[in-house]
Scaffold this motif. Structure first.
Motif, PDB file in Angstrom:
ATOM      1  N   LYS A   1       0.842  -1.198   0.000  1.00  0.00           N
ATOM      2  CA  LYS A   1       0.000   0.000   0.000  1.00  0.00           C
ATOM      3  C   LYS A   1       0.876   1.247   0.000  1.00  0.00           C
ATOM      4  O   LYS A   1       1.865   1.321   0.719  1.00  0.00           O
TER       5      LYS A   1
ATOM      6  N   LYS B   1       0.895   4.811   1.273  1.00  0.00           N
ATOM      7  CA  LYS B   1       0.172   5.564   2.288  1.00  0.00           C
ATOM      8  C   LYS B   1       0.379   7.064   2.090  1.00  0.00           C
ATOM      9  O   LYS B   1       1.411   7.507   1.592  1.00  0.00           O
TER      10      LYS B   1
ATOM     11  N   ARG C   1      -6.414   2.408  -6.579  1.00  0.00           N
ATOM     12  CA  ARG C   1      -7.681   2.414  -5.852  1.00  0.00           C
ATOM     13  C   ARG C   1      -7.451   2.991  -4.465  1.00  0.00           C
ATOM     14  O   ARG C   1      -6.552   2.554  -3.742  1.00  0.00           O
TER      15      ARG C   1
ATOM     16  N   ASN D   1      -8.601   3.739  -0.589  1.00  0.00           N
ATOM     17  CA  ASN D   1      -9.302   2.930   0.404  1.00  0.00           C
ATOM     18  C   ASN D   1     -10.534   3.642   0.956  1.00  0.00           C
ATOM     19  O   ASN D   1     -10.556   4.872   1.075  1.00  0.00           O
TER      20      ASN D   1
ATOM     21  N   TYR E   1     -11.942   2.104   7.170  1.00  0.00           N
ATOM     22  CA  TYR E   1     -12.112   0.751   7.712  1.00  0.00           C
ATOM     23  C   TYR E   1     -11.408   0.650   9.062  1.00  0.00           C
ATOM     24  O   TYR E   1     -10.650   1.546   9.465  1.00  0.00           O
TER      25      TYR E   1
ATOM     26  N   GLU F   1      -4.838   5.625   1.894  1.00  0.00           N
ATOM     27  CA  GLU F   1      -4.026   4.546   1.335  1.00  0.00           C
ATOM     28  C   GLU F   1      -4.414   4.328  -0.127  1.00  0.00           C
ATOM     29  O   GLU F   1      -5.556   4.568  -0.535  1.00  0.00           O
TER      30      GLU F   1
ATOM     31  N   THR G   1      -3.839   1.362  -3.334  1.00  0.00           N
ATOM     32  CA  THR G   1      -3.287   0.111  -3.863  1.00  0.00           C
ATOM     33  C   THR G   1      -3.316   0.177  -5.384  1.00  0.00           C
ATOM     34  O   THR G   1      -4.112   0.909  -5.981  1.00  0.00           O
TER      35      THR G   1
ATOM     36  N   LYS H   1      -2.464  -7.057  -6.119  1.00  0.00           N
ATOM     37  CA  LYS H   1      -1.925  -5.744  -5.785  1.00  0.00           C
ATOM     38  C   LYS H   1      -0.403  -5.754  -5.927  1.00  0.00           C
ATOM     39  O   LYS H   1       0.269  -6.704  -5.504  1.00  0.00           O
TER      40      LYS H   1
END
Length: 536
Positions: free
Chosen positions: A223, A225, A260, A262, A265, A282, A284, A297
């Motif tokens: 990921k 960030k 994509r 996030n 969550y 984040e 991916t 990913k």
């Protein structure tokens, strides 16, 4: 030290700077503090002759502890009272303000004692202010003032890597929005409110907002960030521009490579406690496939990452320009950009091929042209080390001032304005840099990059299929299937980690190869000029 004299007035309060002219008082017993005895005798009487001499001296006005920029000007009147001196002054508009911290940095040259910075007083010193100011104009801070002091909408600057482009962007940002003002920017995790911003800029430090999560289990997804900041929050969450960011990224990178963001969550921290992960914090990446298999990913390349970050900035810039083109403040969807004055863009073209680079340059030029200068007053400064990017923008902004930023041998800098009626002959500029390096022996790894660039441009002009065909001995090597040894040396410094270390040492044998090849290139150019003269 020069025999020229100047006044140094260190005021105790920054209210001295309420305008370009004014008046203030200073205690009489602080007149000529920190002044040589030989100088004191000329002025301590404060008779009319002494006052006239003081009024004729160039004067540097500063504030204790340099909490404000120093200014250069003249004293216009002096009133002598029993306990204080009443001074009228005027700042010289032909002199830019002297960036705070400069006097401390140059205190030896200016003959300023350490304690003087912490005490309001008036001293007369020995120093040639014109010479000192001329040196200041060769600093990045001085060049930043020059860029600021223009009424042009766009300014375009070319500079080799390592010249100081990114440091210039930082100096310009500090000039427009000093840290003491609490103004945020695109290179810090904690940002100030957008309404307080006067400059928006993109440079190498912008990428510090983005980092890969390297603390992963074997089956975890990589990921990218995003550190907390108001810029990405505003463009992604409040404006919902994530799809625009994605389409822009795919246009310059790969239309099958999909980022994509996030949703919000809940995850476990290292102690096993639940933590909320904010939406759009984040990213991916995956390659779009043609089957029903779930996307795997991946961790994208550094160049692709740079393109992605640029796509976020570009989407933000589109929104900002659209908002500021609305004439009335009350009619704008937000007031967060009403104070924005400048956009500074430093090299957004890393790792782009020529086609995408040209596309990005044209897109950026189109966007900047759409900004209504009469309404917003928004000014743009663009710097680049890429000759092709420079030339495309040169043609797009045919009336904008264009410069070359050079780093001088003494560490100072020079900003040279270019002619507007013809494109920048960057291959000749590179050739001159190569000749200078070969003559001085001050050869670094990046010079081999310049060398390859010139060979590529020259081979194209002469109709060769490959730049290596210009190198001595290439035919014999091709016949035997061997790699040309000169090409091997050039490629050594253009590939992998070698090209990035611009000031690292070059082997002595390779320096001799470099000098030999530069001489060969010079002979090729002389031959080209002779041929052109014969044809003419």
């Amino acid at each position: 030290m020069s025999g020229q004299m100047y006044n140094l007035i260190m005021a105790s309060v920054p209210s001295l700077y309420s305008g370009d002219q004014g008046e203030f008082s200073i205690p009489k017993d602080r007149f000529l503090e920190y002044t040589e005895a030989s100088i004191k005798g000329q002025f301590q009487s404060l008779d009319q002759d002494a006052i006239n001499k003081l009024k004729n001296l160039p004067t540097m006005f500063a504030v204790e502890d340099e909490v404000a920029d120093a200014r250069i000007g003249k004293i216009t009147d002096i009133k002598v009272n029993s306990n204080n001196l009443r001074i009228k002054y005027r700042f010289d508009k032909d002199y830019y303000p002297l960036t705070r911290g400069l006097l401390k940095e140059k205190q030896q040259k200016l003959d300023i004692d350490d304690f003087e910075f912490h005490r309001g007083h008036w001293a007369v010193k020995k120093c040639d202010i014109s010479e000192f100011y001329g040196e200041y104009l060769k600093s990045l801070a001085g060049i930043a003032h020059k860029l600021k002091n223009t009424d042009k909408k766009v300014q375009l600057i070319y500079a080799f890597n390592g010249t100081g482009k990114t440091r210039l962007s930082r100096a310009f940002k500090e000039l427009i929005a000093p840290k003491e003002d609490g103004l945020g920017d695109l290179d810090g995790a904690e940002q100030a409110p957008l309404s307080r911003h006067r400059i928006l800029y993109y440079n190498a430090f912008t990428e510090d907002l983005f980092y890969w999560d390297n603390d992963l289990d074997a089956d975890a997804e990589p990921k990218l960030k995003i550190q907390p900041n108001t810029f990405t929050d505003w463009i992604l969450q409040e404006q919902g521009q994530d799809m625009n960011v994605i389409s822009t990224f795919q246009r310059y990178a790969n239309d099958k490579l999909t980022p994509r963001f996030n949703p919000q969550y809940t995850a476990k921290d290292k102690d096993g406690k639940d933590v909320t992960v904010k939406a759009f914090s984040e990213v991916t990446f995956s390659h779009q496939g043609g089957d029903d298999e779930p996307d795997r990913k991946i961790k994208i390349s550094k160049g692709e990452e740079s393109n992605f970050i640029w796509s976020i900035f570009y989407s933000l810039l589109e929104q900002v320009i659209s908002i500021l083109n609305v004439p009335e403040d009350a009619g704008r969807e937000t007031d967060q950009f009403n104070q924005l004055q400048y956009v500074f863009i430093d090299d957004p073209v890393s790792s782009l091929d020529d086609n995408h680079l040209i596309e990005l340059a044209v897109d950026l030029a189109r966007l900047i042209k759409s900004s209504d200068f009469a309404i917003s007053g928004l000014k743009f400064i663009i710097t680049t080390h890429n000759p092709l990017f420079y030339n495309v923008l040169h043609n797009e902004f045919n009336r904008a001032p264009k410069f070359v930023l050079r780093k001088l041998d003494d560490g100072k800098h020079d900003l040279i304005e270019q002619e507007n009626d013809s494109p920048f002959s960057y291959h000749l500029h590179l050739k001159n840099e190569l000749m200078k390096a070969a003559d001085s022996g001050d050869i670094h790894k990046y010079h081999f990059n310049f060398l390859r660039n010139v060979l590529e441009k020259t081979s194209t002009f002469l109709g060769y299929e490959e730049w290596g065909e210009l190198l001595p001995g290439v035919k014999g090597n091709r016949a035997t299937g061997q790699v040309n040894p000169y090409a091997r040396v050039i490629n050594l410094y253009n590939h992998a980690k070698h090209a990035g270390h611009e000031v690292a040492e070059v082997e002595e044998d390779h320096k001799r190869v470099f000098k030999f090849l530069v001489k060969e290139i010079d002979n090729i150019y002389k031959g080209m000029r002779t041929q052109q003269g014969t044809q003419a």
